[in-house]
Design a protein around this motif. Structure first.
Motif, PDB file in Angstrom:
ATOM      1  N   VAL A 108       0.838  -1.200   0.000  1.00 29.64           N
ATOM      2  CA  VAL A 108       0.000   0.000   0.000  1.00 29.64           C
ATOM      3  C   VAL A 108       0.874   1.252   0.000  1.00 29.64           C
ATOM      4  O   VAL A 108       0.575   2.235  -0.692  1.00 29.64           O
ATOM      5  N   ASN A 109       1.974   1.233   0.753  1.00 27.51           N
ATOM      6  CA  ASN A 109       2.901   2.376   0.754  1.00 27.51           C
ATOM      7  C   ASN A 109       3.504   2.590  -0.624  1.00 27.51           C
ATOM      8  O   ASN A 109       3.639   3.730  -1.084  1.00 27.51           O
ATOM      9  N   ILE A 110       3.893   1.511  -1.274  1.00 24.59           N
ATOM     10  CA  ILE A 110       4.458   1.628  -2.629  1.00 24.59           C
ATOM     11  C   ILE A 110       3.412   2.193  -3.584  1.00 24.59           C
ATOM     12  O   ILE A 110       3.722   3.073  -4.400  1.00 24.59           O
ATOM     13  N   ALA A 111       2.173   1.722  -3.471  1.00 26.55           N
ATOM     14  CA  ALA A 111       1.100   2.262  -4.321  1.00 26.55           C
ATOM     15  C   ALA A 111       0.890   3.746  -4.072  1.00 26.55           C
ATOM     16  O   ALA A 111       0.655   4.517  -5.013  1.00 26.55           O
ATOM     17  N   CYS A 112       1.008   4.157  -2.820  1.00 27.61           N
ATOM     18  CA  CYS A 112       0.848   5.577  -2.494  1.00 27.61           C
ATOM     19  C   CYS A 112       1.974   6.411  -3.110  1.00 27.61           C
ATOM     20  O   CYS A 112       1.714   7.467  -3.688  1.00 27.61           O
ATOM     21  N   VAL A 113       3.204   5.939  -2.989  1.00 24.11           N
ATOM     22  CA  VAL A 113       4.335   6.691  -3.552  1.00 24.11           C
ATOM     23  C   VAL A 113       4.226   6.754  -5.072  1.00 24.11           C
ATOM     24  O   VAL A 113       4.500   7.798  -5.683  1.00 24.11           O
ATOM     25  N   VAL A 114       3.793   5.660  -5.701  1.00 27.15           N
ATOM     26  CA  VAL A 114       3.575   5.680  -7.151  1.00 27.15           C
ATOM     27  C   VAL A 114       2.467   6.681  -7.494  1.00 27.15           C
ATOM     28  O   VAL A 114       2.584   7.443  -8.460  1.00 27.15           O
ATOM     29  N   GLY A 115       1.410   6.697  -6.681  1.00 28.02           N
ATOM     30  CA  GLY A 115       0.335   7.668  -6.904  1.00 28.02           C
ATOM     31  C   GLY A 115       0.812   9.105  -6.740  1.00 28.02           C
ATOM     32  O   GLY A 115       0.355  10.004  -7.447  1.00 28.02           O
ATOM     33  N   LEU A 116       1.730   9.325  -5.791  1.00 24.56           N
ATOM     34  CA  LEU A 116       2.286  10.668  -5.629  1.00 24.56           C
ATOM     35  C   LEU A 116       3.095  11.078  -6.853  1.00 24.56           C
ATOM     36  O   LEU A 116       2.985  12.207  -7.338  1.00 24.56           O
ATOM     37  N   HIS A 117       3.902  10.165  -7.377  1.00 32.33           N
ATOM     38  CA  HIS A 117       4.723  10.487  -8.549  1.00 32.33           C
ATOM     39  C   HIS A 117       3.863  10.728  -9.784  1.00 32.33           C
ATOM     40  O   HIS A 117       4.156  11.633 -10.570  1.00 32.33           O
ATOM     41  N   ARG A 118       2.838   9.925  -9.968  1.00 31.47           N
ATOM     42  CA  ARG A 118       2.007  10.032 -11.171  1.00 31.47           C
ATOM     43  C   ARG A 118       0.794  10.944 -10.983  1.00 31.47           C
ATOM     44  O   ARG A 118      -0.034  11.046 -11.893  1.00 31.47           O
ATOM     45  N   ARG A 119       0.685  11.536  -9.804  1.00 34.60           N
ATOM     46  CA  ARG A 119      -0.422  12.434  -9.477  1.00 34.60           C
ATOM     47  C   ARG A 119      -1.774  11.754  -9.654  1.00 34.60           C
ATOM     48  O   ARG A 119      -2.692  12.275 -10.279  1.00 34.60           O
ATOM     49  N   ARG A 120      -1.892  10.556  -9.062  1.00 35.80           N
ATOM     50  CA  ARG A 120      -3.136   9.787  -9.117  1.00 35.80           C
ATOM     51  C   ARG A 120      -3.796   9.797  -7.736  1.00 35.80           C
ATOM     52  O   ARG A 120      -3.312   9.159  -6.815  1.00 35.80           O
ATOM     53  N   PRO A 121      -4.895  10.487  -7.600  1.00 37.43           N
ATOM     54  CA  PRO A 121      -5.538  10.570  -6.287  1.00 37.43           C
ATOM     55  C   PRO A 121      -6.126   9.237  -5.822  1.00 37.43           C
ATOM     56  O   PRO A 121      -6.274   9.015  -4.625  1.00 37.43           O
ATOM     57  N   GLY A 122      -6.433   8.329  -6.743  1.00 34.06           N
ATOM     58  CA  GLY A 122      -6.997   7.037  -6.357  1.00 34.06           C
ATOM     59  C   GLY A 122      -6.040   6.224  -5.501  1.00 34.06           C
ATOM     60  O   GLY A 122      -6.444   5.610  -4.507  1.00 34.06           O
ATOM     61  N   ASN A 123      -4.760   6.204  -5.892  1.00 36.39           N
ATOM     62  CA  ASN A 123      -3.757   5.478  -5.103  1.00 36.39           C
ATOM     63  C   ASN A 123      -3.607   6.091  -3.717  1.00 36.39           C
ATOM     64  O   ASN A 123      -3.464   5.381  -2.727  1.00 36.39           O
ATOM     65  N   ILE A 124      -3.629   7.399  -3.661  1.00 36.05           N
ATOM     66  CA  ILE A 124      -3.457   8.084  -2.382  1.00 36.05           C
ATOM     67  C   ILE A 124      -4.672   7.849  -1.495  1.00 36.05           C
ATOM     68  O   ILE A 124      -4.533   7.606  -0.285  1.00 36.05           O
ATOM     69  N   LYS A 125      -5.861   7.859  -2.082  1.00 35.74           N
ATOM     70  CA  LYS A 125      -7.068   7.607  -1.297  1.00 35.74           C
ATOM     71  C   LYS A 125      -7.111   6.154  -0.807  1.00 35.74           C
ATOM     72  O   LYS A 125      -7.615   5.886   0.273  1.00 35.74           O
ATOM     73  N   PHE A 126      -6.596   5.227  -1.595  1.00 36.53           N
ATOM     74  CA  PHE A 126      -6.499   3.834  -1.139  1.00 36.53           C
ATOM     75  C   PHE A 126      -5.587   3.749   0.083  1.00 36.53           C
ATOM     76  O   PHE A 126      -5.893   3.053   1.048  1.00 36.53           O
ATOM     77  N   TYR A 127      -4.478   4.484   0.039  1.00 33.93           N
ATOM     78  CA  TYR A 127      -3.582   4.536   1.192  1.00 33.93           C
ATOM     79  C   TYR A 127      -4.293   5.132   2.403  1.00 33.93           C
ATOM     80  O   TYR A 127      -4.161   4.632   3.520  1.00 33.93           O
ATOM     81  N   VAL A 128      -5.054   6.193   2.180  1.00 35.08           N
ATOM     82  CA  VAL A 128      -5.790   6.834   3.277  1.00 35.08           C
ATOM     83  C   VAL A 128      -6.778   5.845   3.889  1.00 35.08           C
ATOM     84  O   VAL A 128      -6.895   5.743   5.118  1.00 35.08           O
ATOM     85  N   LEU A 129      -7.478   5.078   3.064  1.00 38.38           N
ATOM     86  CA  LEU A 129      -8.429   4.093   3.562  1.00 38.38           C
ATOM     87  C   LEU A 129      -7.719   3.015   4.385  1.00 38.38           C
ATOM     88  O   LEU A 129      -8.156   2.661   5.482  1.00 38.38           O
ATOM     89  N   PHE A 130      -6.620   2.499   3.861  1.00 37.68           N
ATOM     90  CA  PHE A 130      -5.854   1.457   4.562  1.00 37.68           C
ATOM     91  C   PHE A 130      -5.277   2.007   5.863  1.00 37.68           C
ATOM     92  O   PHE A 130      -5.308   1.333   6.897  1.00 37.68           O
ATOM     93  N   ALA A 131      -4.766   3.231   5.830  1.00 35.97           N
ATOM     94  CA  ALA A 131      -4.200   3.839   7.030  1.00 35.97           C
ATOM     95  C   ALA A 131      -5.277   4.111   8.070  1.00 35.97           C
ATOM     96  O   ALA A 131      -5.028   3.994   9.275  1.00 35.97           O
ATOM     97  N   ALA A 132      -6.476   4.467   7.622  1.00 38.82           N
ATOM     98  CA  ALA A 132      -7.572   4.686   8.567  1.00 38.82           C
ATOM     99  C   ALA A 132      -7.966   3.368   9.239  1.00 38.82           C
ATOM    100  O   ALA A 132      -8.240   3.345  10.451  1.00 38.82           O
ATOM    101  N   CYS A 133      -7.969   2.271   8.493  1.00 36.74           N
ATOM    102  CA  CYS A 133      -8.245   0.961   9.096  1.00 36.74           C
ATOM    103  C   CYS A 133      -7.151   0.600  10.097  1.00 36.74           C
ATOM    104  O   CYS A 133      -7.436   0.075  11.182  1.00 36.74           O
ATOM    105  N   ARG A 134      -5.906   0.883   9.759  1.00 37.11           N
ATOM    106  CA  ARG A 134      -4.792   0.643  10.685  1.00 37.11           C
ATOM    107  C   ARG A 134      -4.965   1.492  11.943  1.00 37.11           C
ATOM    108  O   ARG A 134      -4.723   1.036  13.051  1.00 37.11           O
ATOM    109  N   LEU A 135      -5.418   2.717  11.762  1.00 43.72           N
ATOM    110  CA  LEU A 135      -5.618   3.617  12.893  1.00 43.72           C
ATOM    111  C   LEU A 135      -6.703   3.085  13.836  1.00 43.72           C
ATOM    112  O   LEU A 135      -6.585   3.191  15.052  1.00 43.72           O
ATOM    113  N   VAL A 136      -7.745   2.490  13.275  1.00 41.67           N
ATOM    114  CA  VAL A 136      -8.792   1.886  14.103  1.00 41.67           C
ATOM    115  C   VAL A 136      -8.206   0.738  14.923  1.00 41.67           C
ATOM    116  O   VAL A 136      -8.503   0.594  16.114  1.00 41.67           O
ATOM    117  N   LEU A 137      -7.345  -0.079  14.312  1.00 42.37           N
ATOM    118  CA  LEU A 137      -6.706  -1.179  15.047  1.00 42.37           C
ATOM    119  C   LEU A 137      -5.774  -0.642  16.132  1.00 42.37           C
ATOM    120  O   LEU A 137      -5.715  -1.196  17.237  1.00 42.37           O
TER     121      LEU A 137
END
Length: 189
Positions: free
Chosen positions: A115-144
């Protein structure tokens, strides 16, 4: 009469919408956070794999065919290892439980790394979908992590609680930064 500001432009006018940690531009701050998180995750996963190998080699669980149980006790000059089967029978469930927990932790860390790699790729390619996927995964981690904090309040002292609370606060801020940047990318033409 003043015109109300639309919701989607509020994030770009606030200080969080322009800066990360009040000193870096938001894009640069997201890159710094992304790479730091990725390198930390690689380091943690490497430590977990090393620990698993150490425990596995120490308990002889990797090579079941040539364990110490198959040694003929009559061949030894001093039969002092007669207590070993009793020790192994009491340690075996504990070691298998520890092994399962370590294996699950490695799998979760590997998923977090992807997920971190997908986020960094999304940052480089300016893809908000990858970053939002990271946000969703990080929010689930935060709940845990928050569930772990609730457990710690029942069992552990104040320093561990403060450290866990700090982790929750920092992770929440990072999620907010990534989410703000993803919204900015969505609003760009």
């Amino acid at each position: 009469m003043t015109k109300p500001i639309p919701y989607n432009t509020l994030s770009s006018t606030s200080s969080l919408g322009k800066k990360c940690c009040y000193c870096f531009p938001l894009r640069i701050g997201c890159f710094i956070l992304g790479y730091l998180t990725m390198f930390t995750n690689v380091y943690n996963t490497g430590l977990l794999i090393t620990l698993t190998n150490y425990i596995g080699a120490g308990s002889h669980s990797f090579d079941r065919t040539t364990s110490f149980d198959s040694i003929d006790l009559e061949e030894l000059s001093e039969p002092t290892t007669t207590l070993q089967p009793a020790q192994q029978s009491s340690e075996s469930p504990l070691l298998s439980g520890v092994g399962f927990v370590l294996l699950m932790t490695i799998v979760i860390n590997a998923a977090w790394l992807l997920v971190n790699i997908a986020c960094v790729v999304g940052l480089h390619r300016r893809r908000p979908g990858n970053i939002k996927f990271y946000v969703l995964f990080a929010a689930c981690r935060l709940v845990l992590v928050f569930a772990g904090l609730v457990y710690l309040t029942m069992t552990i002292t104040t320093p561990a609680l403060m450290l866990h609370g700090l982790d929750i606060a920092v992770a929440s801020y990072f999620i907010t930064v990534y989410n703000t940047y993803a919204r900015q990318l969505e609003n760009e033409p």
